[in-house]
Design an enzyme around this catalytic site. Structure first.
Site, PDB file in Angstrom:
ATOM      1  CG  ASN A 146       4.285  -5.178   4.788  1.00 22.67           C
ATOM      2  OD1 ASN A 146       4.736  -4.105   4.426  1.00 22.67           O
ATOM      3  ND2 ASN A 146       4.625  -6.359   4.765  1.00 22.67           N
ATOM      4  CE  LYS A 201       4.884  -7.573   1.695  1.00 28.76           C
ATOM      5  NZ  LYS A 201       4.926  -9.029   0.728  1.00 28.76           N
ATOM      6  CG  HIS A 250       8.037  -9.040   6.770  1.00 25.01           C
ATOM      7  ND1 HIS A 250       8.182  -9.742   5.412  1.00 25.01           N
ATOM      8  CD2 HIS A 250       6.391  -8.716   5.919  1.00 25.01           C
ATOM      9  CE1 HIS A 250       7.506 -10.088   4.584  1.00 25.01           C
ATOM     10  NE2 HIS A 250       6.597  -9.534   4.959  1.00 25.01           N
ATOM     11  CD  GLU A 300       8.238  -9.736   1.004  1.00 28.33           C
ATOM     12  OE1 GLU A 300       8.276  -8.229   1.454  1.00 28.33           O
ATOM     13  OE2 GLU A 300       7.819 -10.250   1.058  1.00 28.33           O
ATOM     14  CD  GLU A 320       3.395 -11.739   7.099  1.00 25.78           C
ATOM     15  OE1 GLU A 320       2.532 -11.336   6.369  1.00 25.78           O
ATOM     16  OE2 GLU A 320       4.423 -11.547   6.996  1.00 25.78           O
ATOM     17  N   GLY A 322       3.509 -13.707  -1.614  1.00 27.07           N
ATOM     18  CA  GLY A 322       3.038 -12.890  -2.720  1.00 27.07           C
ATOM     19  C   GLY A 322       3.067 -14.252  -3.248  1.00 27.07           C
ATOM     20  CB  SER A 356      -1.436 -15.170  -0.679  1.00 29.55           C
ATOM     21  OG  SER A 356      -0.514 -14.956  -1.662  1.00 29.55           O
TER      22      SER A 356
HETATM   23  P1  PGA Z   1       1.045 -11.194   0.558  1.00 25.27           P
HETATM   24  O1  PGA Z   1       2.210 -10.563   1.620  1.00 25.27           O
HETATM   25  O2  PGA Z   1       0.044 -10.470   1.365  1.00 25.27           O
HETATM   26  O3  PGA Z   1       1.094  -9.722  -0.786  1.00 25.27           O
HETATM   27  O4  PGA Z   1       1.453 -12.790   0.382  1.00 25.27           O
HETATM   28  C1  PGA Z   1       2.004 -10.328   2.889  1.00 25.27           C
HETATM   29  C2  PGA Z   1       3.223  -9.605   3.488  1.00 25.27           C
HETATM   30  O5  PGA Z   1       3.933 -10.147   3.535  1.00 25.27           O
HETATM   31  O6  PGA Z   1       2.918  -9.448   4.934  1.00 25.27           O
END
Ligand code: PGA
Length: 250
Positions: A9, A11, A96, A98, A166, A172, A212
């Site tokens: 992803n 983003k 997601h 976010e 998640e 992140g 992560s």
């Molecule tokens: P990350 O993000 O691996 O940077 O923690 C995962 C995601 O949001 O899909």
């Protein structure tokens, strides 16, 4: 045996030119017919179509990060599932955290998107996950059950669905859920799905972990019985790291 699935992803990262470079590098590594797992990349909407052209020859699945729940119309700034399907997308990531946190994607909105995307022939990666506050408050299971049940309301067939667990506190942040913590939630998601769609459908459903994931923790996470791959953010922006994670699943 469920086929593992790893999706990068990206983003809101990478210009079109940068996206093409990264996609070309990953396509060279993934190639055709050599991996036992499924691999996808999700560039920004802007780069999606062009990236689709440079990965078309490979096994990589073109994936979108979001879509609208209507096919056409006066929705300035939005992109529909119909447009994504016509641009060669196989998958779309919906719900997601976010999107839920910053763009008002409630369970009801996510559900409308899920239904429309499936109708248009896309496969859906439905993201669920609890915040730190919810985990500390002991409501992880009820939050996630609600996201699954409401997200799938009115969906009768889940053969084109993947769920991504998640935990919001692990995205992140460099903090990963331990493999045992993740496994516990994955097993509970599978039990919820068994209650809704039956045992057999739940055993076929792939549940990815995201938050992560790195080359250093991927092997252990993907070794858990109910973890069927990963949704990778930060580490998917680097070909070597992303491929190390892919190989941990394959
Ligand atoms: P990350 O993000 O691996 O940077 O923690 C995962 C995601 O949001 O899909």
């Amino acid at each position: 045996m469920r086929r593992k699935i790893v999706v990068g992803n990206w983003k809101m990262n990478n210009t079109v030119a940068e996206s093409l470079d990264l996609a070309t590098e990953i396509a060279e590594k993934v190639g055709t017919g050599s991996l036992s797992c499924e691999v996808g990349i999700a560039p920004s909407f802007l780069a999606l179509h062009e990236v689709g052209k440079v990965i078309e020859w490979s096994d990589i699945r073109l994936t979108a990060q979001n879509c609208h729940y209507e096919n056409d119309g006066a929705f300035t700034g939005e992109v529909s599932a119909r447009m994504l399907a016509a641009s060669g997308c196989s998958y779309v990531i919906l719900g997601h955290s976010e999107r839920r946190q910053y763009f008002g994607d409630t369970n009801i909105v996510v559900n409308r998107k899920v239904k429309k995307a499936l109708e248009e022939g896309l496969k859906v990666i439905l993201c669920v996950g609890e915040t730190l506050e919810e985990r500390e408050g002991g409501v992880t299971e009820s939050i996630i059950t609600g996201q699954v049940v409401e997200g799938l309301s009115g969906v009768s067939d889940i053969s084109n669905l993947v769920i991504a667990y998640e935990p919001v506190w692990a995205i992140g942040t460099g903090k990963t859920a331990s493999s045992a913590q993740a496994q516990e939630v994955h097993a509970s998601i599978r039990a919820t799905v068994a209650g809704l769609y039956g045992q057999q459908a739940s055993e076929h459903l792939r549940i990815q972990y995201g938050g992560s994931v790195k080359p250093s923790n991927a092997v252990e996470l993907f070794g858990m019985p109910d973890i069927d791959g990963g949704l990778i953010g930060g580490a998917s922006l680097n070909t070597a790291d992303f491929m190390a994670i892919v190989l941990a699943a394959c």
